[in-house]
Write a protein that holds these residues in place. Structure first.
Motif, PDB file in Angstrom:
ATOM      1  N   MET A   1      51.523  25.081  18.052  1.00 34.32           N
ATOM      2  CA  MET A   1      51.372  23.696  18.308  1.00 34.32           C
ATOM      3  C   MET A   1      51.617  22.911  17.318  1.00 34.32           C
ATOM      4  O   MET A   1      51.270  23.221  15.946  1.00 34.32           O
ATOM      5  N   ALA A   2      52.578  21.928  17.062  1.00 37.92           N
ATOM      6  CA  ALA A   2      52.867  21.191  16.147  1.00 37.92           C
ATOM      7  C   ALA A   2      51.680  20.184  15.634  1.00 37.92           C
ATOM      8  O   ALA A   2      51.099  19.459  16.552  1.00 37.92           O
ATOM      9  N   VAL A   3      51.501  20.253  14.457  1.00 36.01           N
ATOM     10  CA  VAL A   3      50.463  19.288  13.790  1.00 36.01           C
ATOM     11  C   VAL A   3      51.063  17.834  13.992  1.00 36.01           C
ATOM     12  O   VAL A   3      51.911  17.537  13.128  1.00 36.01           O
ATOM     13  N   THR A   4      50.292  16.870  14.265  1.00 36.42           N
ATOM     14  CA  THR A   4      50.845  15.405  14.422  1.00 36.42           C
ATOM     15  C   THR A   4      50.069  15.024  13.283  1.00 36.42           C
ATOM     16  O   THR A   4      49.117  15.149  12.931  1.00 36.42           O
ATOM     17  N   LEU A   5      50.692  13.857  13.022  1.00 34.46           N
ATOM     18  CA  LEU A   5      50.231  13.010  11.808  1.00 34.46           C
ATOM     19  C   LEU A   5      50.392  11.394  12.167  1.00 34.46           C
ATOM     20  O   LEU A   5      51.163  10.936  13.049  1.00 34.46           O
ATOM     21  N   ASP A   6      49.084  10.833  11.924  1.00 32.54           N
ATOM     22  CA  ASP A   6      49.020   9.256  12.210  1.00 32.54           C
ATOM     23  C   ASP A   6      49.861   8.594  11.479  1.00 32.54           C
ATOM     24  O   ASP A   6      49.408   8.167  10.212  1.00 32.54           O
ATOM     25  N   LYS A   7      51.174   8.273  12.012  1.00 36.41           N
ATOM     26  CA  LYS A   7      51.869   7.537  11.299  1.00 36.41           C
ATOM     27  C   LYS A   7      51.543   6.152  10.702  1.00 36.41           C
ATOM     28  O   LYS A   7      51.896   5.571   9.798  1.00 36.41           O
ATOM     29  N   ASP A   8      51.000   5.543  11.861  1.00 42.06           N
ATOM     30  CA  ASP A   8      50.549   4.165  11.799  1.00 42.06           C
ATOM     31  C   ASP A   8      49.550   4.021  10.514  1.00 42.06           C
ATOM     32  O   ASP A   8      49.438   3.057   9.859  1.00 42.06           O
ATOM     33  N   ALA A   9      48.577   5.004  10.589  1.00 38.53           N
ATOM     34  CA  ALA A   9      47.412   4.816   9.485  1.00 38.53           C
ATOM     35  C   ALA A   9      48.025   5.234   8.056  1.00 38.53           C
ATOM     36  O   ALA A   9      47.710   4.616   7.258  1.00 38.53           O
ATOM     37  N   TYR A  10      49.127   6.039   8.221  1.00 37.38           N
ATOM     38  CA  TYR A  10      49.757   5.997   6.759  1.00 37.38           C
ATOM     39  C   TYR A  10      50.306   5.107   6.370  1.00 37.38           C
ATOM     40  O   TYR A  10      50.109   4.815   5.160  1.00 37.38           O
ATOM     41  N   TYR A  11      51.197   4.253   6.865  1.00 32.75           N
ATOM     42  CA  TYR A  11      51.935   3.226   6.550  1.00 32.75           C
ATOM     43  C   TYR A  11      50.721   2.164   6.385  1.00 32.75           C
ATOM     44  O   TYR A  11      51.158   1.424   5.202  1.00 32.75           O
ATOM     45  N   ARG A  12      49.892   1.804   6.976  1.00 39.10           N
ATOM     46  CA  ARG A  12      48.745   0.951   6.784  1.00 39.10           C
ATOM     47  C   ARG A  12      48.136   1.309   5.181  1.00 39.10           C
ATOM     48  O   ARG A  12      48.184   0.359   4.500  1.00 39.10           O
ATOM     49  N   ARG A  13      47.761   2.420   4.990  1.00 35.50           N
ATOM     50  CA  ARG A  13      47.103   2.979   3.813  1.00 35.50           C
ATOM     51  C   ARG A  13      48.127   2.886   2.612  1.00 35.50           C
ATOM     52  O   ARG A  13      47.717   2.644   1.260  1.00 35.50           O
ATOM     53  N   VAL A  14      49.279   3.559   2.597  1.00 37.54           N
ATOM     54  CA  VAL A  14      50.136   3.414   1.593  1.00 37.54           C
ATOM     55  C   VAL A  14      50.570   2.127   1.051  1.00 37.54           C
ATOM     56  O   VAL A  14      50.740   1.725  -0.059  1.00 37.54           O
TER      57      VAL A  14
END
Length: 922
Positions: A1-14
């Motif tokens: 199972m591929a582990v998903t990353l919350d991309k929107d949360a990453y962009y907001r926080r970085v």
């Protein structure tokens, strides 16, 4: 199972991180790049480096280096982690990525120096702004060769290192909605564990006057989070303790979260408990003080502590400096109770999130940071080294008070409390009654009971079908009370059983479509068995459909199709020749080969067998009680019994052994060396059966029962055994006796089991009933077991009460009418019975006399057991003589009956024999 990353949360926080960095406030103003490196260390629970990774990606990435430059970001990690990070490296078509620096991914090679990758990162740092000063988390030091090589490379270049732990913590302190939801869930789980487990357990300990160590109680709290019933519906795998629970009492208090629970026994005074639970990496915290019989002075100090917490909640507002909050609380103490100023804790709480304690957000007199809406704090206030003037013992003279909650800072108004555990004195105080109060309440209860008994006894006297004495009226009322208590107890136990019963496991084949195997058989529309996930994948309407092995009840293979029945979904699937291994047949063959079906049939059977075996093992383990370890007494003079056998056998053959008593339990050791430990606190019943009238001596360890000297014989499981009355049961330690049904048959003198009903049941608080109808216990018990809740809702065992006990009108329905319903012969049968009527009446009279002799009169109720036993022996001798006479008379009656039946025809004889004997259940 591929582990998903919350991309929107990453962009907001970085982008938030870069925004604060570019503002140039505090330590951000002095750095040219940020370097974060995370190694592998199981002992490190909280670290700024891992917290930053969790905040950005949602996961901790070990052996990973992150370099944040002015215009780009470089990640160096293993090949798998780089694949995971590619989800955010590709920003095409994502509007949220606008403004976020570009990402460069470097793969870390194992067993290599990685010098080329290190040189690329060093070059990027030098090109970022002035390229001289780097921001690091100075306290985070990870071991390992990879981390050592990277740190050596940085030191060689001579960069100035500046600690940015405080400013990064302040950046991440304001929580987003998703983070707040996780922290609210963590707080609710902490509240559930405290209310439903810890508080109830302390109440039990105080009520039973148990001796329990603080460390043991803390361990039990840690184990409680493994049970789903305390987790407010959360998955146990996502829940962990922030720190080991801290429980203190008995004068030894240290109001810090870095201490551990000691091994002293819990003292029934001021009991402080601190526990923090983490849900999906986000923390919560709760502190409470339970007080046993607190004095008025203790209650006043505790109420003042609650007042201070209310003031603290009012001060925690958006835009207020943290030091001003602390000073406001100190001013309240100075004005109202200055003597407690040196007793209060050094700080009043700290910021909390992914890390349990944010060191830069401690509520003290020096912190200049301003509060912001969305920050979460653990506020903790306590008084230590308080003197109890009423204390006599050493552990009673000193006490402490400590309370704490997880709170959310709002824009306007006081902070919101997330841990909903009540903390007023009436909620945390345990008040024990003294002997005088108990005696007064008992006298009051007795008076009320007597008043109640007067009205009910008068009614019961009218309801009885036979003559009742004053003692029997009291007995009936007592039995009714016992019946009500038993009814309530069973209902409570049913509720507890249903709440503790394990939820039925959901048999899901694949939680995600990506787990489906990519096998050629599936693409070719053949049957495929996935042994790993215990699933049968079969084509349904041209679509590969998985069925868990638990859904398959019956599997049959025949020449034309295989038939699978899935009872859970009422689905029947036929595998015809279309879905065999191949549609090609060799020349000369009449049918298509079915090797795949035969193979599938065999493998399904194997997987089914393995699944059922595992399920059976899990079901057997449900009732297993994990007991403490046996404490061995090394003294050789321990009490010891030799040449014993244990039941059930611990091996195929019965083996001798010895039973030895130790500090906290027994140990049985067989001659072969097998050991069985039985702890004292796990022994519910202890019975000793002497060898008087028995072949063997039995010590049955199953509360201690006192045996009477009287004996009764019974026949459970078709074997005669000796039943002995105890204070609460009839037992036989040799045979496996569980339930005894007592009944007397009117047509014969011998009975299976009998005892003086006015003596044994009443003296032992037992409820019993009597009636003339014979009951089908097999059907009755099946009905009860099928729906126990419905059975007790409809009155439970009240159906055993005599039918005529209701009113004066019902009293007219005498026993003869009920007997008529039980035994209703035809008119032809009366002619046959007339000839033997005199003998029948005489036998009933003799039986009545015998029953009176066996049961005894009211005057005999004061005799001791020896006298009653002697009278029983005399009655037995007389009854044997009467039995012999009765047997001779019965033989003559049989001869007469045979003459009558031969003269009157077989039909009438058959009708007579079909009538059941009248029985009396007792």
């Amino acid at each position: 199972m591929a582990v998903t990353l919350d991309k929107d949360a990453y962009y907001r926080r970085v982008k938030r991180l870069y925004c604060n960095w570019r503002k140039g406030e505090d330590e951000y103003a002095n750095i040219d790049a940020i370097v974060v490196s995370v190694g592998v260390d199981e002992e490190i629970v909280y670290a700024k480096s891992t917290a930053l990774q969790t905040w950005l990606f949602g996961y901790e990435l070990t052996d990973t280096i992150m370099v944040f430059c002015d215009d780009k970001i470089i990640f160096m990690a293993s090949k798998k982690k780089v694949e995971f990070l590619k989800q955010i490296a590709n920003t095409k078509g994502n509007e949220n990525a606008n403004g976020a620096p570009a990402i460069t991914l470097l793969i870390r090679e194992k067993n290599e120096s990685n010098k080329s990758s290190f040189d690329k990162m060093i070059e990027a740092i030098k090109e970022s702004k002035n390229g001289k000063k780097i921001g690091v988390f100075s306290k985070d030091k990870f071991p390992g060769e990879f981390m050592k090589s990277w740190n050596d490379c940085l030191n060689k270049e001579g960069f100035d290192k500046i600690d940015i732990s405080a400013v990064v913590a302040y950046t991440t302190a304001v929580k987003e909605d998703g983070e707040l939801n996780l922290m609210k869930k963590a707080a609710s789980i902490t509240s559930e564990v405290f209310n439903k487990f810890f508080k109830e357990r302390v109440m039990e300990i105080v009520d039973a006057d148990e001796k329990v160590r603080h460390s043991k109680l803390a361990e039990s709290v840690e184990k409680a989070i493994e049970e789903k019933k305390y987790l407010a519906g959360a998955d146990p795998s996502t829940v962990e303790m922030c720190y080991p629970p801290i429980i203190q009492s008995g004068g030894n208090y240290n109001l810090k979260f870095s201490v551990v629970s000691d091994k002293n026994h819990m003292h029934f005074g001021a009991i402080t408990c601190a526990m923090g639970i983490r849900f999906k990496s986000y923390c919560s915290n709760l502190v409470r003080t339970l007080m046993v019989d607190p004095s008025q002075e203790v209650q006043d100090n505790y109420n003042f502590l609650l007042q201070l917490q209310e003031e603290l909640l009012k001060e925690l507002r958006h835009g207020v400096k943290i030091c001003d909050v602390y000073n406001a609380i100190m001013d309240v103490i100075k004005k109202q109770k200055p003597e407690l100023l040196n007793k209060i804790t050094k700080n009043l709480g700290f910021g909390m999130g992914i890390e349990f304690r944010e060191g830069s957000l401690v509520i003290n007199s020096k912190n200049q940071y301003k509060l912001k809406k969305g920050m979460v704090f653990s506020i903790n206030l306590g008084f230590s080294d308080l003197t109890n003037k009423e204390g006599k013992k050493t552990e009673e003279k000193t006490y402490a008070l400590f309370i704490g909650d997880t709170v959310l800072v709002d824009e306007d108004g006081p902070a919101t409390v997330l841990t909903s555990v009540k903390k007023k004195v009436k909620n945390v105080g345990i008040f024990l009654k003294n002997e005088d109060e108990e005696e007064e309440e008992e006298e009051k209860d007795e008076a009320e009971d007597l008043l109640g008994r007067g009205s009910r006894a008068a009614l019961l006297t009218e309801r009885t079908r036979v003559r009742r004495t004053a003692n029997s009226e009291v007995r009936i009322f007592t039995e009714n009370e016992i019946a009500v208590e038993l009814h309530v107890t069973v209902e409570i136990s049913q509720l507890l059983f249903s709440s503790h019963s394990r939820a039925r496991k959901s048999n899901v084949s694949y939680k995600n479509p990506s787990l489906m195997p990519k096998e050629p058989h599936i693409r070719e529309m053949k049957i495929y068995i996935d042994k790993k996930y215990e699933t049968v994948i079969m084509p349904v309407f041209g679509i590969a459909t998985p069925f868990h092995i638990a859904t398959i009840k019956v599997l049959i293979i025949v020449s034309s199709f295989t038939h699978v029945i899935c009872p859970s979904s009422s689905l029947t699937v036929f595998f015809c020749s279309t879905y065999r291994a191949s549609n090609m047949k060799a020349p000369g063959e009449q049918t298509v080969p079915a090797l795949n079906l035969q193979n599938a049939f065999r493998i399904i059977k194997e997987v089914q067998k393995r699944y059922k075996t595992r399920e059976a093992e899990e079901k057997e383990k449900e009732g297993i009680v994990k007991q403490d370890s046996l404490v061995i007494n090394l003294n050789r003079s321990n009490p010891k019994l030799k040449d014993l056998y244990i039941r059930p056998n611990i091996a195929q053959k019965r083996m001798q052994g010895s039973l030895e008593a130790h500090v906290n339990g027994f140990r049985f050791t067989s001659v072969r060396g097998d050991k069985v430990d039985i702890l004292y606190n796990n022994i519910k019943h202890a019975l000793f059966q002497p060898c008087d009238g028995e072949m063997i001596i039995v010590l049955h360890l199953s509360s201690l029962l006192f045996l009477f000297s009287s004996r009764f014989n019974g026949a459970p499981y078709r074997s005669t055994c000796l039943l002995q009355p105890t204070s609460s049961a009839l037992v036989n330690a040799t045979e496996w006796v569980s339930v005894c049904l007592f009944y007397v048959v009117f047509c014969c003198y011998c009975f299976f089991l009998s005892f003086p009903p006015s003596l044994l049941p009443f003296s032992c608080d037992l409820k019993y009933t009597e009636g003339v109808q014979s009951l089908n216990w097999t059907k009755i018990m099946k009905t009860i077991v099928d729906d126990p809740e419905g059975f007790f809702e409809q009155g439970g065992w009240s159906f055993l009460e005599p039918e005529g006990e209701g009113s004066d009108a019902e009293e007219g329905d005498s026993e003869s009418e009920i007997e008529d319903e039980t035994f209703n012969p035809s008119e032809d049968d009366y002619e046959e019975e007339e000839e033997d009527s005199d003998e029948d009446y005489s036998s009933e009279a003799e039986e009545s006399d015998y029953s009176k002799e066996s049961l005894g009169s009211e005057e005999e109720s004061g005799k001791d057991w020896d006298e009653l036993e002697e009278e029983a022996r005399k009655a037995d001798r007389e009854s044997r003589y009467e039995e012999e006479e009765e047997q001779s008379r019965s033989m003559s009656r049989k001869r007469k009956a045979s003459v009558h039946s031969s003269g009157r025809g077989s039909n009438r004889g058959s009708r007579h024999s079909s009538a059941p004997p009248k029985k009396k259940r007792k």
